[in-house]
Design a protein around this motif. Structure first.
Motif, mmCIF file in Angstrom:
data_model
loop_
_atom_site.group_PDB
_atom_site.id
_atom_site.type_symbol
_atom_site.label_atom_id
_atom_site.label_comp_id
_atom_site.label_asym_id
_atom_site.label_seq_id
_atom_site.Cartn_x
_atom_site.Cartn_y
_atom_site.Cartn_z
ATOM 1 N N ILE A 95 -4.424 7.261 -1.919
ATOM 2 C CA ILE A 95 -4.420 8.714 -2.085
ATOM 3 C C ILE A 95 -4.208 9.076 -3.557
ATOM 4 N N THR A 96 -3.323 8.344 -4.231
ATOM 5 C CA THR A 96 -3.068 8.601 -5.652
ATOM 6 C C THR A 96 -4.292 8.269 -6.499
ATOM 7 N N CYS A 97 -4.882 7.107 -6.277
ATOM 8 C CA CYS A 97 -6.031 6.686 -7.086
ATOM 9 C C CYS A 97 -7.251 7.568 -6.859
ATOM 10 N N GLU A 98 -7.375 8.136 -5.665
ATOM 11 C CA GLU A 98 -8.497 9.030 -5.383
ATOM 12 C C GLU A 98 -8.472 10.261 -6.286
ATOM 13 N N CYS A 99 -7.302 10.595 -6.812
ATOM 14 C CA CYS A 99 -7.193 11.740 -7.724
ATOM 15 C C CYS A 99 -7.885 11.450 -9.051
ATOM 16 N N PHE A 121 -21.376 1.816 6.096
ATOM 17 C CA PHE A 121 -22.555 2.409 6.734
ATOM 18 C C PHE A 121 -22.201 3.695 7.472
ATOM 19 N N PHE A 122 -21.194 3.659 8.320
ATOM 20 C CA PHE A 122 -20.875 4.818 9.153
ATOM 21 C C PHE A 122 -20.091 5.903 8.402
ATOM 22 N N PHE A 123 -19.209 5.504 7.490
ATOM 23 C CA PHE A 123 -18.374 6.491 6.801
ATOM 24 C C PHE A 123 -19.084 7.153 5.628
ATOM 25 N N TYR A 124 -19.978 6.401 4.943
ATOM 26 C CA TYR A 124 -20.553 6.908 3.701
ATOM 27 C C TYR A 124 -22.084 6.939 3.695
ATOM 28 N N TRP A 125 -22.717 5.786 3.975
ATOM 29 C CA TRP A 125 -24.164 5.686 3.808
ATOM 30 C C TRP A 125 -24.923 6.566 4.795
ATOM 31 N N LEU A 126 -24.587 6.486 6.071
ATOM 32 C CA LEU A 126 -25.308 7.256 7.085
ATOM 33 C C LEU A 126 -25.138 8.762 6.904
ATOM 34 N N PRO A 127 -23.912 9.276 6.645
ATOM 35 C CA PRO A 127 -23.794 10.720 6.411
ATOM 36 C C PRO A 127 -24.619 11.202 5.220
ATOM 37 N N THR A 152 -10.558 14.400 -0.693
ATOM 38 C CA THR A 152 -11.738 13.543 -0.621
ATOM 39 C C THR A 152 -11.817 12.850 0.736
ATOM 40 N N GLN A 153 -13.000 12.342 1.039
ATOM 41 C CA GLN A 153 -13.163 11.630 2.302
ATOM 42 C C GLN A 153 -12.295 10.378 2.326
ATOM 43 N N GLY A 154 -12.149 9.722 1.166
ATOM 44 C CA GLY A 154 -11.286 8.543 1.097
ATOM 45 C C GLY A 154 -9.851 8.874 1.438
ATOM 46 N N GLN A 155 -9.359 10.010 0.955
ATOM 47 C CA GLN A 155 -7.990 10.427 1.271
ATOM 48 C C GLN A 155 -7.853 10.785 2.741
ATOM 49 N N LEU A 156 -8.885 11.440 3.268
ATOM 50 C CA LEU A 156 -8.836 11.831 4.683
ATOM 51 C C LEU A 156 -8.818 10.606 5.591
ATOM 52 N N LEU A 157 -9.674 9.631 5.293
ATOM 53 C CA LEU A 157 -9.703 8.409 6.098
ATOM 54 C C LEU A 157 -8.391 7.637 5.984
ATOM 55 N N THR A 158 -7.711 7.791 4.858
ATOM 56 C CA THR A 158 -6.451 7.076 4.651
ATOM 57 C C THR A 158 -5.356 7.580 5.591
ATOM 58 N N LEU A 159 -5.516 8.783 6.117
ATOM 59 C CA LEU A 159 -4.541 9.280 7.098
ATOM 60 C C LEU A 159 -4.517 8.391 8.336
ATOM 61 N N ILE A 160 -5.657 7.757 8.637
ATOM 62 C CA ILE A 160 -5.696 6.805 9.757
ATOM 63 C C ILE A 160 -4.794 5.610 9.445
ATOM 64 N N VAL A 161 -4.809 5.177 8.187
ATOM 65 C CA VAL A 161 -3.974 4.048 7.769
ATOM 66 C C VAL A 161 -2.496 4.426 7.851
#
Length: 326
Positions: free
Chosen positions: A282-286, A80-86, A299-308
């Protein structure tokens, strides 16, 4: 068009309709159940061997809390917050405020699930006076099981598909029709209508129920598949890449390390999971079609992965000065 991509995705996300109700048994829901059960059984085996800090007698209640409040609630709120709401904005939420509750329709963010599980684990550890790092370690070992089943369910649903490719591995997903320009979509629908012998004029409009009808016809009628195929691009089945990379491979590494490193420090397995997951994601996002904004090729998925990644460093630092995992 990609001549190699001959397979048009035609898997049905519904296993069984429940007569007399709008409900149905879906592969997506079954995937979560399978992940929870297998994860519990692995942790139970580790706990009985004194290789997990949560005892066998308390494991059932703990895993139930993790499933409900960590995976489901965290994953849904993350979506909801990362994808749907934006994408839909506050107006979209006011138009359909119950969307967040319809988890059976899909839409779970793995990053949100990871944060949710971490929160539940820390609260449980504090309440029971256990090492939070040690509690997280067991969950980190079984998390890839849930990720595997979840990604397989994404493929069955035909969602979160990959980028356009000429690879022999390519698959054509009928859901791509929703994203085509209006004129091309109308042309594809007209040809599908002729192949099916069924009036489908309403499908030219953005009507969810009508599109569901088209997808059903595509699954059931090979003539409709053939009519739609020229309008679809061959795409990577990135969901399956993620199932292997984020799921099977990481689980194999972690369970092997757990069985070999019996005196590992608390936080070690959580740290390894975070770093391996980040590398795989990060690899699969490519190969995956971005489902949100892209910044300078990231991608946003790669960016959020920096938190991980940051979480992985935190866990490993904790392990360096911590105690044994169990």
């Amino acid at each position: 068009m990609n001549a190699l991509a001959t397979y048009v995705h035609n898997l049905d996300p519904v296993i069984l309709d429940i007569p007399g109700t709008p409900l149905a048994l879906r592969w997506y829901g079954l995937a979560y159940v399978a992940g929870f059960i297998l994860g519990y059984l692995v942790l139970l085996a580790l706990s009985k061997r004194r290789m997990y800090v949560v005892g066998p007698d308390k494991l059932g209640d703990f895993i139930t809390s993790v499933c409900i409040f960590g995976v489901l609630l965290g994953g849904r709120l993350g979506e909801f917050f990362f994808y749907w709401l934006p994408e839909n904005g506050l107006g979209g939420f006011l138009d359909d405020p119950l969307w967040v509750l319809r988890v059976w329709e899909g839409g779970m963010a793995s990053h949100g699930g990871i944060l949710g599980v971490l929160t539940v684990a820390c609260l449980y550890a504090r309440r029971n006076k256990l090492s939070a790092l040690a509690v997280c370690d067991g969950l980190a070992i079984v998390a890839p099981i849930g990720l595997f089943f979840g990604r397989v369910a994404n493929f069955i649903n035909g969602e979160l598909y990959g980028r356009i490719t000429d690879s022999a591995l390519a698959v054509k997903f009928p859901q791509e029709l929703f994203e085509l320009p209006a004129a091309e979509r109308l042309e594809a629908i007209t040809q599908a209508e002729q192949a099916a012998g069924t009036p489908l004029a309403q499908l030219a409009h953005e009507n969810e129920g009508a599109f569901d009808t088209l997808l059903r016809l595509c699954r059931e009628n090979t003539a409709v598949q053939d009519a739609l195929a020229p309008h679809l691009h061959g795409r990577y089945p990135s969901q399956l890449f993620e199932a292997v990379g984020e799921g099977l491979l990481i689980f194999a590494v972690l369970i092997t390390l757990r069985l070999v490193l019996k005196d590992a420090r608390a936080g070690f397995f959580s740290g390894v999971f975070c770093l391996l997951y980040a590398a795989a994601r990060i690899t699969c996002e490519c190969f995956k079609q971005p489902d949100a904004a892209v910044w300078h090729g990231i991608t946003q998925g790669q960016l959020l992965t920096l938190i991980v990644v940051a979480m992985g460093v935190f866990f490993l630092c904790g392990a360096a000065r911590g105690k044994r995992t169990a």
